[in-house]
Design an enzyme around this catalytic site. Structure first.
Site, PDB file in Angstrom:
ATOM      1  N   LYS A  62       0.813  -1.218   0.000  1.00  0.00           N
ATOM      2  CA  LYS A  62       0.000   0.000   0.000  1.00  0.00           C
ATOM      3  C   LYS A  62       0.853   1.278   0.000  1.00  0.00           C
ATOM      4  O   LYS A  62       0.424   2.308  -0.458  1.00  0.00           O
ATOM      5  CB  LYS A  62      -0.948   0.026   1.212  1.00  0.00           C
ATOM      6  CG  LYS A  62      -0.216  -0.011   2.547  1.00  0.00           C
ATOM      7  CD  LYS A  62      -1.164  -0.028   3.731  1.00  0.00           C
ATOM      8  CE  LYS A  62      -1.752  -1.379   4.036  1.00  0.00           C
ATOM      9  NZ  LYS A  62      -0.770  -2.426   4.447  1.00  0.00           N
ATOM     10  N   HIS A 191      -0.012  -2.991  14.980  1.00  0.00           N
ATOM     11  CA  HIS A 191       0.606  -1.893  14.236  1.00  0.00           C
ATOM     12  C   HIS A 191       0.559  -0.679  15.147  1.00  0.00           C
ATOM     13  O   HIS A 191      -0.521  -0.250  15.544  1.00  0.00           O
ATOM     14  CB  HIS A 191      -0.156  -1.626  12.930  1.00  0.00           C
ATOM     15  CG  HIS A 191       0.611  -0.785  11.956  1.00  0.00           C
ATOM     16  ND1 HIS A 191       1.116   0.448  12.278  1.00  0.00           N
ATOM     17  CD2 HIS A 191       0.968  -1.005  10.665  1.00  0.00           C
ATOM     18  CE1 HIS A 191       1.752   0.959  11.235  1.00  0.00           C
ATOM     19  NE2 HIS A 191       1.677   0.090  10.248  1.00  0.00           N
ATOM     20  N   GLU A 265       5.777  -5.544   8.800  1.00  0.00           N
ATOM     21  CA  GLU A 265       5.108  -5.043   7.588  1.00  0.00           C
ATOM     22  C   GLU A 265       5.553  -3.617   7.260  1.00  0.00           C
ATOM     23  O   GLU A 265       4.736  -2.705   7.192  1.00  0.00           O
ATOM     24  CB  GLU A 265       3.585  -5.056   7.804  1.00  0.00           C
ATOM     25  CG  GLU A 265       2.998  -6.406   8.143  1.00  0.00           C
ATOM     26  CD  GLU A 265       1.586  -6.293   8.721  1.00  0.00           C
ATOM     27  OE1 GLU A 265       1.055  -5.174   8.839  1.00  0.00           O
ATOM     28  OE2 GLU A 265       1.022  -7.338   9.066  1.00  0.00           O
TER      29      GLU A 265
HETATM   30  C1  PLP Z   1      -1.803  -3.321   8.326  1.00  0.00           C
HETATM   31  C2  PLP Z   1      -0.701  -2.418   7.938  1.00  0.00           C
HETATM   32  N1  PLP Z   1       0.533  -2.935   7.819  1.00  0.00           N
HETATM   33  C3  PLP Z   1       1.579  -2.167   7.434  1.00  0.00           C
HETATM   34  C4  PLP Z   1       1.414  -0.833   7.146  1.00  0.00           C
HETATM   35  C5  PLP Z   1       2.617  -0.053   6.724  1.00  0.00           C
HETATM   36  O1  PLP Z   1       2.980   0.816   7.720  1.00  0.00           O
HETATM   37  P1  PLP Z   1       4.265   1.724   7.615  1.00  0.00           P
HETATM   38  O2  PLP Z   1       4.263   2.364   6.296  1.00  0.00           O
HETATM   39  O3  PLP Z   1       4.132   2.665   8.756  1.00  0.00           O
HETATM   40  O4  PLP Z   1       5.453   0.844   7.801  1.00  0.00           O
HETATM   41  C6  PLP Z   1       0.155  -0.234   7.293  1.00  0.00           C
HETATM   42  C7  PLP Z   1      -0.037   1.186   7.034  1.00  0.00           C
HETATM   43  O5  PLP Z   1      -1.083   1.753   7.137  1.00  0.00           O
HETATM   44  C8  PLP Z   1      -0.945  -1.051   7.692  1.00  0.00           C
HETATM   45  O6  PLP Z   1      -2.177  -0.557   7.813  1.00  0.00           O
END
Ligand code: PLP
Length: 396
Positions: A62, A191, A265
């Site tokens: 994402k 998270h 993640e």
């Molecule tokens: C479920 C989940 N995992 C991982 C991420 C990635 O987080 P980050 O970019 O802070 O590492 C997000 C970001 O919204 C998330 O919602």
């Protein structure tokens, strides 16, 4: 661009943004230029392995779903966090095996779950009983990773209001329900919030995770996966080091059993520093005070909050622009405001800041814009989103 696939350009040692600009003829380009340094991802992965050797990163698609980026990460051998059918399709399409993927969305449409089942993506997060029953009906052979809430005190984008069960009040009941329905809970996840700037947040969360593991084992679940989510900063290696220290200490204390697989993640960690956006000024206004003197200079550039600078609007990210003027002497600075190209009054990129007196055609650059920019960018008002060019070092 060859056959629609962007070419990667190679450079020696360090990527020189000024040199890229000189070679890019930006005056004839209407679109802003996003310069993506793929070697920055390789360096980040090395840093990750050095500081968090026990934890396997699953890149959060994402954060930046550019196919070049996703394929590059696939070739580097990371795992993936996918949140939807389309993200799964893209990652699987690059030859990533389903075991390297976690379907890390606790509230998924049935069609997405069915796709995960067809493709044998077996690990997925869950945080409420409706989703448990949905899994019972549509994917009972999957591994349930129980997501609980544990927020950092300070994060750019908190997530706890939306996802995560309460570790004490809800988690035991959900694991009992899963057991009664003959479903497998095989791990837990959290998270702390994206862009976390409180390194102790991970310790608090890992304490809760340890309890969930203990209760899960007591209920009879075979718990072997710990997922510590994302939240790691993308352009603050000192903060990342502190977080890594905190995580390593807590993991050693609470999860000493090496048979427990620990994954994460990260999105922002890999992507933020990889991209620099170079924009062109196409219009300028002077705001004068009552005495007729210039008070503020306003610049209108070819990307804004509907493009790659969306994070200045969605998250409280402050961007620090840089200019590429050739003067040797320091130039006088003037109170300035930078606006995006659309007609929307909210399309404002900076608060008041001090810049040299710039002109139409001059360039303004923004570093660290690789995370949560490309997937949010839209050609609102008919203004094109930036063009991305990819670069990689000949050797690291
Ligand atoms: C479920 C989940 N995992 C991982 C991420 C990635 O987080 P980050 O970019 O802070 O590492 C997000 C970001 O919204 C998330 O919602």
């Amino acid at each position: 661009m060859a056959n629609g696939v962007p070419q990667i350009q190679y450079y020696e040692h360090e990527l020189d943004i000024r040199r890229v600009i000189e070679q890019s003829d930006l005056q004839s380009l209407d679109r802003a230029l996003n310069i993506c340094d793929l070697s920055s991802l390789e360096r980040k992965l090395r840093l990750w392995h050095k500081l968090l050797p026990r934890i396997k990163p699953h890149y959060a698609v994402k954060c930046n779903d550019d196919p070049v980026v996703v394929k590059f990460m696939a070739d580097l051998g990371t795992g993936f966090d996918c949140a939807s059918k389309n993200e799964l399709k893209m990652v699987l399409g690059f030859g990533v095996s389903p075991e390297r993927i976690i379907f890390a969305h606790p509230c998924r449409p049935v069609s997405h779950l069915k796709f995960a089942k067809e493709q044998k993506v077996v690990n997925g997060t869950v945080d409420n009983e409706y989703e448990v029953y949905k899994l019972l009906k549509h994917y009972p052979s999957s591994n349930l990773i129980l997501r609980f809430k544990s927020e950092a005190k300070k994060a750019l984008c908190p997530l706890g209001d939306k996802y995560g069960c309460d570790a004490e009040a809800d988690a035991p009941a959900l694991m009992l329900l899963a057991k009664a329905l003959d479903l497998k809970v095989t791990g837990t996840s959290f998270h702390v919030g994206s862009g976390c700037s409180e390194h102790e947040a991970y310790d608090r969360a890992l304490e809760k995770a340890e309890n969930i593991f203990k209760v899960g084992e007591l209920i009879g679940h075979d718990m072997d996966l710990l997922d510590i989510g994302g939240g790691f900063p993308g352009n603050d290696d000192a903060m990342f080091e502190k977080i890594a220290e905190n995580v390593n200490t807590a993991v050693e204390l609470r999860f000493p059993d090496e048979r427990i697989r620990i994954i994460s993640e990260p999105g922002r960690f890999f992507m933020a520093a990889a991209c620099t956006l170079v924009c062109k000024i196409h219009a300028k206004r002077e705001i004068r005070n009552k005495a007729g003197r210039i008070d503020t200079l306003m610049y209108y550039i070819n990307d804004g909050i509907y493009g790659f600078l969306a994070s200045t609007f969605y998250f409280p990210v402050v961007v620090t622009p840089e200019t590429y003027l050739d003067e040797d002497e320091p130039l006088p600075k003037f109170k300035s405001v930078i606006w995006g190209p659309s007609c929307d009054g909210q399309d404002r990129i900076s608060e008041e800041l001090f810049l040299p007196n710039l002109n139409r055609g001059d360039l303004i650059g923004f570093r660290n814009v690789g995370a949560y920019t490309k997937p949010l960018a839209k050609p609102f008002n008919g203004f094109d989103v930036p063009e991305t060019r990819f670069f990689r070092a000949k050797s690291l």
